[in-house]
Design a protein around this motif. Structure first.
Motif, PDB file in Angstrom:
ATOM      1  N   GLY A   1       0.794  -1.220   0.000  1.00 11.43           N
ATOM      2  CA  GLY A   1       0.000   0.000   0.000  1.00 11.43           C
ATOM      3  C   GLY A   1       0.825   1.268   0.000  1.00 11.43           C
ATOM      4  N   GLY A   2       2.156   1.122   0.026  1.00 12.53           N
ATOM      5  CA  GLY A   2       3.029   2.284  -0.032  1.00 12.53           C
ATOM      6  C   GLY A   2       3.130   3.066   1.256  1.00 12.53           C
ATOM      7  N   ILE A   3       2.727   2.459   2.372  1.00 11.34           N
ATOM      8  CA  ILE A   3       2.762   3.161   3.659  1.00 11.34           C
ATOM      9  C   ILE A   3       4.173   3.135   4.244  1.00 11.34           C
ATOM     10  N   VAL A   4       4.877   2.018   4.058  1.00  6.18           N
ATOM     11  CA  VAL A   4       6.282   1.924   4.486  1.00  6.18           C
ATOM     12  C   VAL A   4       7.094   1.307   3.356  1.00  6.18           C
ATOM     13  N   ALA A   5       8.417   1.536   3.403  1.00 14.13           N
ATOM     14  CA  ALA A   5       9.300   1.008   2.361  1.00 14.13           C
ATOM     15  C   ALA A   5       9.524  -0.491   2.510  1.00 14.13           C
ATOM     16  N   SER A   6       9.647  -0.955   3.748  1.00 15.00           N
ATOM     17  CA  SER A   6       9.807  -2.385   4.018  1.00 15.00           C
ATOM     18  C   SER A   6       9.371  -2.639   5.452  1.00 15.00           C
TER      19      SER A   6
ATOM     20  N   VAL B   1       8.135  -2.863  11.285  1.00 21.98           N
ATOM     21  CA  VAL B   1       6.707  -3.165  11.319  1.00 21.98           C
ATOM     22  C   VAL B   1       6.550  -4.606  11.777  1.00 21.98           C
ATOM     23  N   GLN B   2       5.689  -4.830  12.757  1.00 24.91           N
ATOM     24  CA  GLN B   2       5.491  -6.165  13.298  1.00 24.91           C
ATOM     25  C   GLN B   2       4.063  -6.637  13.041  1.00 24.91           C
TER      26      GLN B   2
ATOM     27  N   GLY C   1      11.237   6.599   6.628  1.00 20.39           N
ATOM     28  CA  GLY C   1      10.185   7.605   6.725  1.00 20.39           C
ATOM     29  C   GLY C   1       9.768   7.871   8.153  1.00 20.39           C
ATOM     30  N   ASN C   2       8.496   8.217   8.317  1.00 18.66           N
ATOM     31  CA  ASN C   2       8.010   8.614   9.649  1.00 18.66           C
ATOM     32  C   ASN C   2       6.872   7.731  10.147  1.00 18.66           C
ATOM     33  N   LEU C   3       6.639   6.576   9.519  1.00 13.27           N
ATOM     34  CA  LEU C   3       5.584   5.665   9.955  1.00 13.27           C
ATOM     35  C   LEU C   3       6.135   4.281  10.252  1.00 13.27           C
ATOM     36  N   THR C   4       5.613   3.668  11.302  1.00 13.49           N
ATOM     37  CA  THR C   4       5.824   2.263  11.587  1.00 13.49           C
ATOM     38  C   THR C   4       4.636   1.779  12.408  1.00 13.49           C
ATOM     39  N   GLY C   5       4.604   0.487  12.694  1.00 12.69           N
ATOM     40  CA  GLY C   5       3.478   0.007  13.500  1.00 12.69           C
ATOM     41  C   GLY C   5       3.245  -1.475  13.359  1.00 12.69           C
ATOM     42  N   PHE C   6       1.961  -1.839  13.315  1.00 12.76           N
ATOM     43  CA  PHE C   6       1.573  -3.241  13.437  1.00 12.76           C
ATOM     44  C   PHE C   6       0.517  -3.597  12.394  1.00 12.76           C
ATOM     45  N   THR C   7       0.803  -4.661  11.669  1.00  9.19           N
ATOM     46  CA  THR C   7      -0.102  -5.169  10.648  1.00  9.19           C
ATOM     47  C   THR C   7      -0.867  -6.361  11.211  1.00  9.19           C
ATOM     48  N   ASN C   8      -2.082  -6.595  10.723  1.00 11.15           N
ATOM     49  CA  ASN C   8      -2.866  -7.696  11.287  1.00 11.15           C
ATOM     50  C   ASN C   8      -3.135  -8.834  10.301  1.00 11.15           C
ATOM     51  N   PHE C   9      -3.783  -8.580   9.183  1.00 13.76           N
ATOM     52  CA  PHE C   9      -4.221  -9.671   8.309  1.00 13.76           C
ATOM     53  C   PHE C   9      -3.542  -9.574   6.950  1.00 13.76           C
TER      54      PHE C   9
END
Length: 328
Positions: free
Chosen positions: A125-130, A293-294, A136-144
């Motif tokens: 989705g282009g939210i983070v590079a990897s 990202v976890q 960049g300035n975003l990180t976080g947690f993915t679910n599905f």
């Protein structure tokens, strides 16, 4: 605790030094952007869990941490405006929920650190590079990720073995996600004897048309994919599935507690607890782009036996044994 009691604690500007830290004359500021409306049942769960988790790390809401909340109602344009409002308050950090929330923040903000939760395919989705080095300035947690389509279709088949068609509904505007789920449905469905497709929905009228169309087909079922639109309109989706006696599998626990048939889902509480750890680290000086990202760590099968009975479905002992939560 009532929702109003929870939210009333937010926004006091009193200063309270953190235990074990050097005194700071100013409190830190956190902006929170939720995709749901204030009345959604997950909202108080997210807010209270975030508040409690940060307090355990020394951040006291209304004392050494000012928190500004916004509710997006699943509306991407509204959430972009709300991101601007939050940024005008000069937060140290933003916390964003879902693909819609993370995308709104990304499109509006390139500097303030952001921690997100409940985002599917943040790289595609282009939210983070990897995932390992988001940059960049975003990180976080993915679910599905898209492999979860197999879990949802398998659960649908176990609940209603006669199902041969499945329609999944989701907002189509996030093209990488819609394509990913569509491809997975077409690939995984045939192995289970199910012809599975995705339909894009934006609002109540489109949801009603999609479900009415599915219900007119024999041996059909519904998959309610994780999305702001399907979350905001949960009540309507659950009521339509009941009206047309349509077996439906959901992505979130709240939807089953509201009367949906079943879900294979994450623990929202644990997702927020994980995110609070990142918020704490960033407030203490960690670089957001260095935090990987976890993925969510805990997954649950939920079944609503009352809904199953209303649909005339018999839940097998083997399926009951796999359920982490049963609603009677």
């Amino acid at each position: 605790m009532r929702r109003r009691d929870i939210l009333a604690t937010i926004g006091s500007a009193a200063v309270w030094p953190m235990t074990g830290c050097s005194p700071n004359p100013l409190p830190r500021r956190l902006g929170v952007l939720l995709v749901y409306g204030e009345s959604h049942p997950d909202v108080p769960v997210i807010v209270e869990t975030l508040k409690d988790s940060l307090q355990k790390r020394g951040w006291i809401w209304g004392q050494n941490l000012i928190v500004d909340l916004r509710y997006g109602d699943g509306d991407g344009e509204k959430m972009r405006r709300q991101t601007g409002e939050l940024l005008a308050l000069k937060p140290d950090l933003l916390f964003a929920q879902g693909v819609v929330g993370a995308t709104a923040v990304q499109q509006t903000n390139t500097k303030t650190p952001v921690v997100f939760i409940q985002v599917q395919d943040p790289v595609g989705g282009g939210i983070v590079a990897s995932l390992a080095r988001p940059g960049g300035n975003l990180t976080g947690f993915t679910n599905f990720d898209y492999t979860f389509v197999g879990k949802w279709l398998q659960l649908l088949k176990e609940l209603s073995p006669g199902v041969t068609r499945a329609r999944a509904i989701i907002n189509p505007d996030y093209h990488a996600r819609f394509s990913g789920y569509s491809t997975a449905l077409a690939r995984i469905g045939p192995a289970l004897g199910i012809h599975a497709e995705a339909t894009g929905v934006h609002d109540a009228a489109e949801i009603e048309r999609a479900i009415t169309t599915v219900a007119a087909q024999p041996q059909a079922g519904l998959i309610v994919l994780p999305d702001a639109v399907t979350g905001v309109y949960s009540r309507q989706i659950i009521d339509l599935a009941a009206r047309y006696r349509l077996p439906a599998v959901f992505a979130y626990a709240a939807q089953v507690r509201m009367g949906g048939l079943a879900a294979y889902t994450t623990s929202v509480v644990q997702d927020v607890q994980q995110a609070s750890g990142y918020i704490d680290r960033i407030l203490r000086g960690a670089a957001v782009g260095d935090l990987p990202v976890q993925a969510s760590e805990r997954f649950l099968t939920m079944i609503n036996l009352k809904t199953a009975a209303a649909l005339g479905l018999t839940i097998t002992p083997s399926l009951l044994a796999k359920a982490d939560e049963v609603i009677e």
